[in-house]
Scaffold this active site. Structure first.
Site, PDB file in Angstrom:
ATOM      1  N   GLU A  24      37.256  50.303  44.362  1.00 22.99           N
ATOM      2  CA  GLU A  24      37.762  51.637  44.697  1.00 22.99           C
ATOM      3  C   GLU A  24      39.228  51.580  45.121  1.00 22.99           C
ATOM      4  O   GLU A  24      40.019  52.448  44.764  1.00 22.99           O
ATOM      5  CB  GLU A  24      36.927  52.265  45.829  1.00 22.99           C
ATOM      6  CG  GLU A  24      35.590  52.806  45.374  1.00 22.99           C
ATOM      7  CD  GLU A  24      35.685  53.701  44.139  1.00 22.99           C
ATOM      8  OE1 GLU A  24      36.600  54.548  44.071  1.00 22.99           O
ATOM      9  OE2 GLU A  24      34.868  53.528  43.203  1.00 22.99           O
ATOM     10  N   HIS A  78      34.714  45.035  32.651  1.00 21.16           N
ATOM     11  CA  HIS A  78      35.304  43.699  32.632  1.00 21.16           C
ATOM     12  C   HIS A  78      36.259  43.533  33.812  1.00 21.16           C
ATOM     13  O   HIS A  78      36.231  42.544  34.535  1.00 21.16           O
ATOM     14  CB  HIS A  78      36.030  43.455  31.315  1.00 21.16           C
ATOM     15  CG  HIS A  78      36.954  42.280  31.351  1.00 21.16           C
ATOM     16  ND1 HIS A  78      36.496  40.989  31.444  1.00 21.16           N
ATOM     17  CD2 HIS A  78      38.308  42.206  31.365  1.00 21.16           C
ATOM     18  CE1 HIS A  78      37.534  40.161  31.489  1.00 21.16           C
ATOM     19  NE2 HIS A  78      38.639  40.868  31.449  1.00 21.16           N
ATOM     20  N   SER A  79      37.144  44.507  33.974  1.00 19.85           N
ATOM     21  CA  SER A  79      38.076  44.488  35.102  1.00 19.85           C
ATOM     22  C   SER A  79      38.477  45.919  35.365  1.00 19.85           C
ATOM     23  O   SER A  79      37.992  46.841  34.704  1.00 19.85           O
ATOM     24  CB  SER A  79      39.319  43.660  34.755  1.00 19.85           C
ATOM     25  OG  SER A  79      40.132  44.387  33.849  1.00 19.85           O
ATOM     26  N   SER A 135      44.411  32.209  35.116  1.00 17.37           N
ATOM     27  CA  SER A 135      43.953  33.162  34.098  1.00 17.37           C
ATOM     28  C   SER A 135      43.590  32.540  32.749  1.00 17.37           C
ATOM     29  O   SER A 135      42.642  33.005  32.121  1.00 17.37           O
ATOM     30  CB  SER A 135      45.012  34.244  33.875  1.00 17.37           C
ATOM     31  OG  SER A 135      45.394  34.828  35.095  1.00 17.37           O
TER      32      SER A 135
END
Lengths: 374, 433
Positions: B109, B324-325, B195
């Site tokens: 959020e 996913h993100s 990453s």
């Protein structure tokens, strides 16, 4: 005789390598000689015992000393167990055991990643990539991982104990994939250290520095020097500081900058220039590509006002470009002529055209003559 | 390879050299590996393969053998006999699952409100993370992909530390250099996340090799998704781990998707698990939504790795319930119905049912826990948000162990610039030294 049979078979298989039963003493025109004369290292400021040896023997001795000094250090790569295709790791497995000197599967990204993992655990990891031409599968591991571990973890983790050794450069007949000099690709990567020895003595000292250095290092070893570079190499342990260039010959008319095999070409050019043009060249071996010794190069540039940079790798975005722009920025008022770059052409490294591809002594000589006439 | 070697010998070689090389080569081969190369017409003697001849012309594929079954304990039709787990550990496992889930909701959020730049939730995969983490020890070294916050949480990474990293404030031990969720902790043996996918796999193998040589009773646990398993580094890692006999547990989170790509487009074989035996790795497929199955499978893998000094592959079957993100809206490539089906019976719900059935959990505990977890997360969140970022000069440190001259020069040049143009930079958000 079984040996003569074996030899005959080898000769038939690879006549281009220069063995020929019929005219073995005849210099064949289509077989190229090496394009340079080796200049023995004259550095005599180290006391202690020395031994006459070639570059692969010096590297072998360096590796032996690293394994002796650090009982955790390991050496691995393709075919290193039996001594390596260039003999650099010969006898090491016998002396130090199969768990310290071992073959890996044939996979460069695996070798680099495996090495990073060892180094992250605090182990001295000395990896070999069989030819610099085959380092590209490991590019991601080296550029995105090895170079960035310390930075991205805020210093909590690092792989400073990783050293990658890899044979590079022209060898007379290596074609596209046994001749490349990929140092410039890596020079664009903050976090890595890159060195190139010009002979047996430098190779051992730089190797031991790379191993000790708390940052991941790549040593590009000009493969043509493995057997031709013969120096008096100190038998004791010694290091050569990474990041420092070396004035190999002093002069006042033109500064010649190179590294690896090219230093010997430039030394010969300096002789030629002295003989034919009657002026002296200052020859600098850059030794370390990243970080590089801008201070020493600029000091020489200010003195001579004329610079020729030479490397085997292609011109466009080669490391010569970095040196030239830095000199231009730092020494603008001292320059008497535009900086010259004599390099490989912007083509893949060709097989039969190698004599026309390399920045040999005649191309370098022409550049020096032109820069003096500017 | 032979060509490479030949070139290596170079043109300098004369007759004698060739003889020496050949002799040396022969003798070294003799001393290293015994290879039986006797040619026999009845028994195959190919190097590295042990099998029989056949006169049947037949290709082999999935349809020739059964897919690997999925090991499960919760909701199993049969009762599974396994060593009992301490009640306190069971409750702690559940509590950590809840914490992870609530932290995900709050941070997700907060990204939607633009307070942090990026986030990735763990929804649906809490059991894989907590279950496996509970089965290993702090001595074991973790390499993760990015959807393994639960592993860190189990090991004792505090809520405050999670928040500091996501905000990149001056308390973040990585000095705010990486995107959110790229956690790492030296003291918890959790190697900092990066990453690039799958790069951690061969690294994990290297670390496992180091652990084995050090004779420590520890191994490496390495997590990755089924998408990451398509990278070349996965192949490298499996093969190195097997041939070099490294004590590493590969834990694959097969959650059905790699961003938008369903696993149907990721592989054609029997998932990731079937690759294990092909590399010579002991393998098991587990119900990743069953925390007890994850726990016991990892526990057994851990024992095997350390005792045998060899790798294990666990394929944990699950479903990525969240996007996913925060940069992804997964309804663009999968149906809300599909997500809903998995959301009705999550790993948390399954474990809660079990705990209630054995009298270890109740509604009241559920409410109280949720409240207190939420409170502590919001508190840490507010604190992290208020903290300054590290001094901007940290941009230049840690590139190398010691700062080289050229970087020092760039740092000084930036300092001069920032002094002159200070009003154009967000200096008030950063510490001054």
């Amino acid at each position: 005789m079984i040996f003569s049979k074996l030899c005959a078979r080898l000769l038939n298989a690879r006549a281009s390598l220069g063995f020929n039963t019929v005219d073995r003493f005849v210099q064949r025109e289509n077989v190229r000689c090496i394009h340079f004369t080796y200049y023995k290292d004259k550095n005599t400021n180290t006391s202690g015992e020395t031994e006459n040896m070639n570059m692969y023997q010096a590297i072998n001795q360096g590796l032996r000393s690293a394994l002796t000094n650090d009982p955790d250090a390991v050496i691995f790569g393709e075919d290193v167990a039996f001594g390596g295709v260039f003999r650099c790791t010969v006898d090491l497995q016998k002396e130090f055991g199969k768990d310290r000197v071992f073959n890996t599967p044939l996979c460069e990204q695996g070798i680099a990643g495996f090495g990073i993992g060892l180094a992250t655990a605090g182990v001295t990891a000395i990896a070999e990539i069989q030819f610099a031409d085959y380092i590209f599968p490991a590019f991601d591991q080296l550029v995105n991982e090895a170079a960035k571990v310390r930075y991205r973890s805020g210093g909590e983790f690092d792989c400073g104990k990783l050293t990658i050794r890899t044979p590079c450069g022209a060898v007379g007949h290596g074609g596209l994939y046994h001749s490349q000099s990929p140092e410039a690709y890596f020079a664009h990567t903050p976090g890595l250290k890159i060195v190139v020895p010009r002979g047996a003595r430098q190779a051992k000292g730089l190797l031991l520095s790379c191993i000790e250095e708390p940052d991941p290092c790549i040593m590009f070893e000009p493969k043509i020097l493995y057997r031709t570079a013969i120096d008096d190499v100190p038998t004791a342990r010694y290091t050569i500081e990474i990041g420092k260039a070396e004035v190999v010959r002093e002069g006042d008319a033109v500064t010649l900058v190179g590294w690896g095999t090219q230093v010997h070409v430039l030394l010969e050019v300096a002789d030629l220039v002295q003989e034919k043009l009657g002026v002296s060249c200052e020859v600098i071996d850059l030794v370390s590509i990243l970080p590089w010794d801008a201070e020493l190069v600029c000091k020489s540039a200010k003195k001579t006002g004329r610079i020729v940079i030479a490397h085997e790798a292609p011109l466009t975005s080669g490391f010569g470009a970095e040196i030239a722009s830095t000199i231009q920025e730092e020494c603008f008022l001292h320059l008497e002529a535009p900086i010259q770059r004599v390099t490989g052409w912007d083509s893949p490294f060709p097989h039969v055209f190698e004599p026309f591809y390399l920045p040999d002594k005649w191309r370098c000589f022409a550049a020096v003559r032109d820069i003096l006439n500017y | 390879m032979i060509n490479r070697a030949r070139l290596g010998l170079g043109k300098q070689i004369c007759f004698r050299n060739v003889l020496q090389q050949t002799k040396r080569r022969c003798s070294s081969v003799n001393t290293s590996t015994e290879v039986n190369t006797m040619i026999d017409t009845k028994e195959p003697s190919y190097i590295g393969i042990q099998t029989n001849f056949t006169d049947e012309l037949k290709f082999i594929n999935n349809e020739n053998y059964d897919p690997l079954p999925i090991f499960r304990i919760l909701n199993s039709s049969k009762s599974v006999q396994l060593p009992k787990l301490d009640e306190q550990i069971l409750i702690r496992m559940y509590h950590k699952m809840l914490t992870l889930n609530i932290m995900d909701k709050i941070l997700y959020e907060s990204q939607r409100q633009g307070r942090i730049s990026f986030y990735m939730t763990n929804t649906g995969e809490e059991a894989i993370q907590i279950g496996s983490a509970a089965a290993i020890t702090l001595e074991d070294i973790i390499y993760a992909q990015y959807r393994e916050a639960g592993v860190l949480l189990w090991r004792g990474y505090s809520i405050v530390e999670f928040m500091n990293q996501c905000y990149g404030n001056y308390k973040d031990n990585a000095k705010g250099r990486q995107m959110p969720v790229h956690y790492g902790s030296k003291k918890l043996n959790f190697v900092t996340i990066s990453s690039p996918l799958t790069t951690q796999l061969p690294q994990a193998v290297g670390t496992a090799y180091a652990l084995k040589r050090s004779k420590k009773k520890a191994c490496v646990a390495c997590y990755f998704g089924e998408g990451a398993a398509s990278e070349g580094d996965a192949h490298a890692a499996f093969n190195f781990a097997a041939t070099l006999e490294c004590p590493v547990i590969f834990i694959c989170r097969n959650n059905g998707y790699a961003i938008s790509t369903p696993s149907l487009e990721q592989f054609k074989g029997d998932g990731i698990a079937v690759r294990g035996p092909a590399y010579g790795i002991s393998t098991i497929r587990v119900d990743g939504n069953d925390i007890l199955a994850m726990y016991y499978a990892t526990k057994a893998a851990h024992e095997f790795c350390i005792k045998e000094g060899k790798p294990v592959l666990i394929e944990a079957m699950s479903y990525r319930i969240g996007h996913h993100s925060t940069s992804d809206d997964s309804t663009a490539y999968r149906s809300v119905n599909e997500i809903g089906r998995w959301n009705r019976y999550t790993p948390i719900i399954r474990f809660r049912e079990y705990l209630e059935s054995v009298g270890l959990w109740c509604n009241r505990q559920e409410q109280e826990s949720k409240e207190s977890i939420k409170r502590s997360i919001l508190l840490a969140f507010a604190d992290a948000e208020k903290r300054l970022k590290p001094c901007w000069k940290e941009l230049f440190t840690d590139v190398y162990c010691k700062m080289p001259k050229h970087i020092r020069k760039q740092s000084c040049s930036m300092e001069k610039h920032v002094t002159e143009f200070r009003e154009h930079y967000p200096l008030h958000l950063f510490k001054s030294t």
